[in-house]
Design an enzyme around this catalytic site. Structure first.
Site, PDB file in Angstrom:
ATOM      1  CG  PHE A  31       0.842  -4.136   3.162  1.00 57.21           C
ATOM      2  CD1 PHE A  31       2.168  -4.206   3.600  1.00 57.21           C
ATOM      3  CD2 PHE A  31      -0.090  -4.977   3.730  1.00 57.21           C
ATOM      4  CE1 PHE A  31       2.547  -5.113   4.585  1.00 57.21           C
ATOM      5  CE2 PHE A  31       0.275  -5.882   4.719  1.00 57.21           C
ATOM      6  CZ  PHE A  31       1.595  -5.949   5.133  1.00 57.21           C
TER       7      PHE A  31
ATOM      8  CG  ASP B 170      -0.919   1.076  -7.007  1.00 55.32           C
ATOM      9  OD1 ASP B 170      -1.722   1.982  -6.713  1.00 55.32           O
ATOM     10  OD2 ASP B 170      -0.565   0.190  -6.199  1.00 55.32           O
TER      11      ASP B 170
ATOM     12  CE1 TYR C  84     -11.323  -6.710   0.568  1.00 55.73           C
ATOM     13  CE2 TYR C  84     -11.592  -8.123   2.485  1.00 55.73           C
ATOM     14  CZ  TYR C  84     -10.821  -7.645   1.452  1.00 55.73           C
ATOM     15  OH  TYR C  84      -9.534  -8.114   1.292  1.00 55.73           O
TER      16      TYR C  84
ATOM     17  CE  LYS D 246      -9.946  -9.132  -2.091  1.00 47.80           C
ATOM     18  NZ  LYS D 246      -8.900  -9.060  -3.125  1.00 47.80           N
TER      19      LYS D 246
END
Length: 334
Positions: free
Chosen positions: A24, A45, A158, A162
């Protein structure tokens, strides 16, 4: 999109690597760099989340290279970084719910993959490494607006991954002198964001449901708030993060948002009005690991990056809805 450039230097001799560049945010960054004549754009990717369609227009361009591979392989990262001047690291496994279901996979992609890329960038002596962090690192902090120096405890694997990215980036900047710039994204939305799959974000899910005449789910009472940020603003932050020469810019993390707070209910009913739908949402239990409220203080990004978000949530929703209608075959009522 990108009617005016976010950079003022010549990029025609520079090589850029975008990890997650078929995804995205990454594909939108690739689009910007190709539009404005980057010397070379490399996309790395594994296509687990990204879509080849997002970069299809560039595959035959002489200054574009697509590498289908995984950042969890250190040798792949080393080879991809050869000859690279600037890196935009977007590759990650997103989604709080997915991280709760598959914490080891989240750690592999988001921590091991990040460390592989950071190490490869260091060894290749790249000029700057810009990476995507997340507002999820604010965790259980109740303070609003969110200020970079005051975070809480992470509420999901998650968020933890980060946060670890930010710690490693700081350690590498301190010990190896690599120029790193972290961007804490706040609920990015826009073209190329997938509405399908079990971990799709709220805006594409709402749009997909409305354009198909279905009632979307809202977790909890819908009064939780977010600082929704159109993807063009995130692209601007990445480009400015690469090239800002403000003293002290490297080695820091910056909130990337619009600086306005919108509840999930407000979001849905705004979209409902734009589409011209009569469908009401379906409410269900709150989602585990979710932050209640989010609003960013973006003054640090303005000062150090020259960041100036130009697209409001309303304008961004209009652009995104048109893109969804064109790509998913539904009409929007004017």
């Amino acid at each position: 999109m990108y009617q005016t450039p976010f950079h003022s230097i010549d990029i025609s001799e520079s090589t850029f690597l975008i990890t997650g560049g078929a995804g995205f945010v990454g594909s939108n960054i690739a689009t910007y760099l190709m539009k404005y004549g980057a010397g070379k754009v490399k996309v790395l990717d594994n296509l687990s989340e990204g879509k080849i369609e997002n970069i299809q227009p560039f595959l035959n361009e002489p200054n574009f290279e697509f590498i289908e591979a995984d950042i969890t392989d250190s040798e792949t990262c080393r080879k991809a970084c050869e000859g690279v001047d600037f890196i935009s690291h977007q590759a990650a496994l997103g989604s709080v719910p997915r991280s709760l279901e598959t914490p080891l996979l989240t750690n592999d992609a988001n921590v091991t993959g990040f460390l592989n890329m950071l190490t490869a960038a260091k060894d290749a002596k790249v000029k700057r490494f810009v990476y995507a962090s997340s507002s999820s690192v604010y965790g259980d902090s109740q303070k609003l607006p969110k200020v970079e120096e005051h975070i809480g405890d992470p509420l999901s694997p998650y968020a933890a991954s980060k946060f670890v990215n930010e710690v490693y980036a700081g350690v590498y900047a301190l010990n190896y002198g690599i120029e790193v710039v972290g961007l804490r994204y706040f609920n990015i939305f826009g073209p190329n964001q997938k509405p399908d799959g079990p971990y799709a974000a709220v805006i594409p899910l709402f749009m997909d449901a409305l354009l198909k005449g279905k009632s979307p789910f809202i977790n909890g009472d819908g009064e939780q708030s977010r600082d929704f940020t159109f993807v063009e603003n995130a692209v601007q932050a990445n480009i400015r993060g690469m090239f800002s020469q403000v003293e002290g810019v490297a080695g820091k993390v910056y909130n990337i948002a619009f600086g306005e707070r919108t509840t999930i209910n407000e979001l849905y009913f705004n979209l409902k009005d734009i589409v011209g739908s009569e469908i009401d949402p379906t409410y269900r239990d709150p989602r585990k690991g979710d932050v209640k409220d989010s609003l960013a203080d973006i003054s640090k990004a303005k000062a150090f990056l020259g960041y100036n978000p130009q697209v409001s949530i309303k304008d961004g929703l209009n652009v995104t809805l048109k893109w969804f209608a064109e790509n998913y075959g539904a009409a929007i009522t004017d």
